[in-house]
Write a protein that holds these residues in place. Structure first.
Motif, PDB file in Angstrom:
ATOM      1  N   GLY A  18       0.441  -1.493   0.107  1.00 53.08           N
ATOM      2  CA  GLY A  18       0.051  -0.098   0.144  1.00 53.08           C
ATOM      3  C   GLY A  18       0.358   1.304   0.294  1.00 53.08           C
ATOM      4  O   GLY A  18       0.787   2.357  -0.779  1.00 53.08           O
ATOM      5  N   ALA A  19       2.135   1.047   0.482  1.00 54.21           N
ATOM      6  CA  ALA A  19       3.061   2.387   0.992  1.00 54.21           C
ATOM      7  C   ALA A  19       3.274   2.714  -0.745  1.00 54.21           C
ATOM      8  O   ALA A  19       3.886   3.290  -0.852  1.00 54.21           O
ATOM      9  N   TRP A  47      -1.295  23.461  -0.050  1.00 52.74           N
ATOM     10  CA  TRP A  47       0.053  23.812   0.195  1.00 52.74           C
ATOM     11  C   TRP A  47       0.274  22.577   0.749  1.00 52.74           C
ATOM     12  O   TRP A  47       1.895  22.350   0.484  1.00 52.74           O
ATOM     13  N   ALA A  48      -0.314  21.851   1.909  1.00 48.58           N
ATOM     14  CA  ALA A  48       0.732  20.680   2.525  1.00 48.58           C
ATOM     15  C   ALA A  48       1.250  19.716   1.146  1.00 48.58           C
ATOM     16  O   ALA A  48       2.416  19.192   1.611  1.00 48.58           O
ATOM     17  N   ALA A  49       0.836  19.439   0.062  1.00 52.23           N
ATOM     18  CA  ALA A  49       1.163  18.630  -0.876  1.00 52.23           C
ATOM     19  C   ALA A  49       2.725  19.226  -1.186  1.00 52.23           C
ATOM     20  O   ALA A  49       3.561  18.443  -1.593  1.00 52.23           O
ATOM     21  N   LEU A  86       7.746  10.307   3.469  1.00 48.98           N
ATOM     22  CA  LEU A  86       7.173  11.931   2.480  1.00 48.98           C
ATOM     23  C   LEU A  86       6.418  12.024   1.859  1.00 48.98           C
ATOM     24  O   LEU A  86       5.668  12.307   1.470  1.00 48.98           O
ATOM     25  N   LEU A  87       6.770  10.718   0.907  1.00 44.21           N
ATOM     26  CA  LEU A  87       5.986  10.876  -0.121  1.00 44.21           C
ATOM     27  C   LEU A  87       4.476  10.375  -0.564  1.00 44.21           C
ATOM     28  O   LEU A  87       3.226  10.461  -0.841  1.00 44.21           O
ATOM     29  N   THR A  88       4.422   9.388   0.744  1.00 42.50           N
ATOM     30  CA  THR A  88       2.912   8.808   0.541  1.00 42.50           C
ATOM     31  C   THR A  88       2.466  10.255   1.397  1.00 42.50           C
ATOM     32  O   THR A  88       0.698  10.382   1.639  1.00 42.50           O
ATOM     33  N   ARG A  89       3.205  11.374   3.074  1.00 40.48           N
ATOM     34  CA  ARG A  89       2.423  11.947   2.421  1.00 40.48           C
ATOM     35  C   ARG A  89       2.081  13.064   0.995  1.00 40.48           C
ATOM     36  O   ARG A  89       0.927  13.643   1.949  1.00 40.48           O
ATOM     37  N   VAL A  90       2.837  13.338   0.794  1.00 42.74           N
ATOM     38  CA  VAL A  90       2.397  14.395  -0.354  1.00 42.74           C
ATOM     39  C   VAL A  90       0.806  12.811  -0.815  1.00 42.74           C
ATOM     40  O   VAL A  90       0.052  13.671  -1.243  1.00 42.74           O
ATOM     41  N   ASP A  91       1.124  11.972  -1.175  1.00 42.59           N
ATOM     42  CA  ASP A  91      -0.027  10.763  -1.609  1.00 42.59           C
ATOM     43  C   ASP A  91      -1.480  11.356  -0.432  1.00 42.59           C
ATOM     44  O   ASP A  91      -2.821  12.117  -1.506  1.00 42.59           O
ATOM     45  N   ARG A  92      -1.161  11.644   0.510  1.00 41.39           N
ATOM     46  CA  ARG A  92      -2.596  12.158   1.366  1.00 41.39           C
ATOM     47  C   ARG A  92      -2.995  13.506   1.260  1.00 41.39           C
ATOM     48  O   ARG A  92      -3.943  13.336   1.033  1.00 41.39           O
TER      49      ARG A  92
END
Length: 111
Positions: A18-19, A47-49, A86-92
């Motif tokens: 999933g990640a 902005w978060a992305a 960090l890229l999983t955070r971008v996706d979220r």
């Protein structure tokens, strides 16, 4: 191997899958999202992305790491894990954009 341990390992593999899916989707969706934002087609600006992506890029090129890169394999592994996280955070952070664009979220495991 006991059945319980096998199920635990299978669960961990699914979580990592999933990640990896989220990381791949972040790469695929970030560019089109930037184009839609810069052309004024998509508002509000996520902005978060942009922040998470900037942080991932800065960490990747920065000489300061948790584990120094001169420790060859181990030094690169920490970059992969941290940038991946960090890229999983971008996706979220792009969830609203994906819904606006109609991109399917079913295939990705949600935490």
């Amino acid at each position: 191997m006991s059945p319980w341990r096998f199920l635990t390992q299978l669960s961990r593999l699914k979580q990592r899958g999933g990640a990896l899916s989220r990381i791949g989707r972040a790469f695929r969706v970030f560019g089109p999202m930037c184009m839609d934002v810069f052309r004024g087609r998509y508002r509000p600006i996520p902005w978060a992305a942009f922040g998470w992506m900037a942080l991932a890029l800065v960490y990747l090129v920065s000489p300061l790491d948790l584990i120094p890169d001169f420790l060859m394999i181990i030094g690169l592994v920490d970059d992969v894990f941290i940038v991946g996280w960090l890229l999983t955070r971008v996706d979220r952070a792009m969830g609203d954009y994906r819904r606006w664009k109609g991109i399917d979220d079913e295939k990705v495991v949600v935490d």
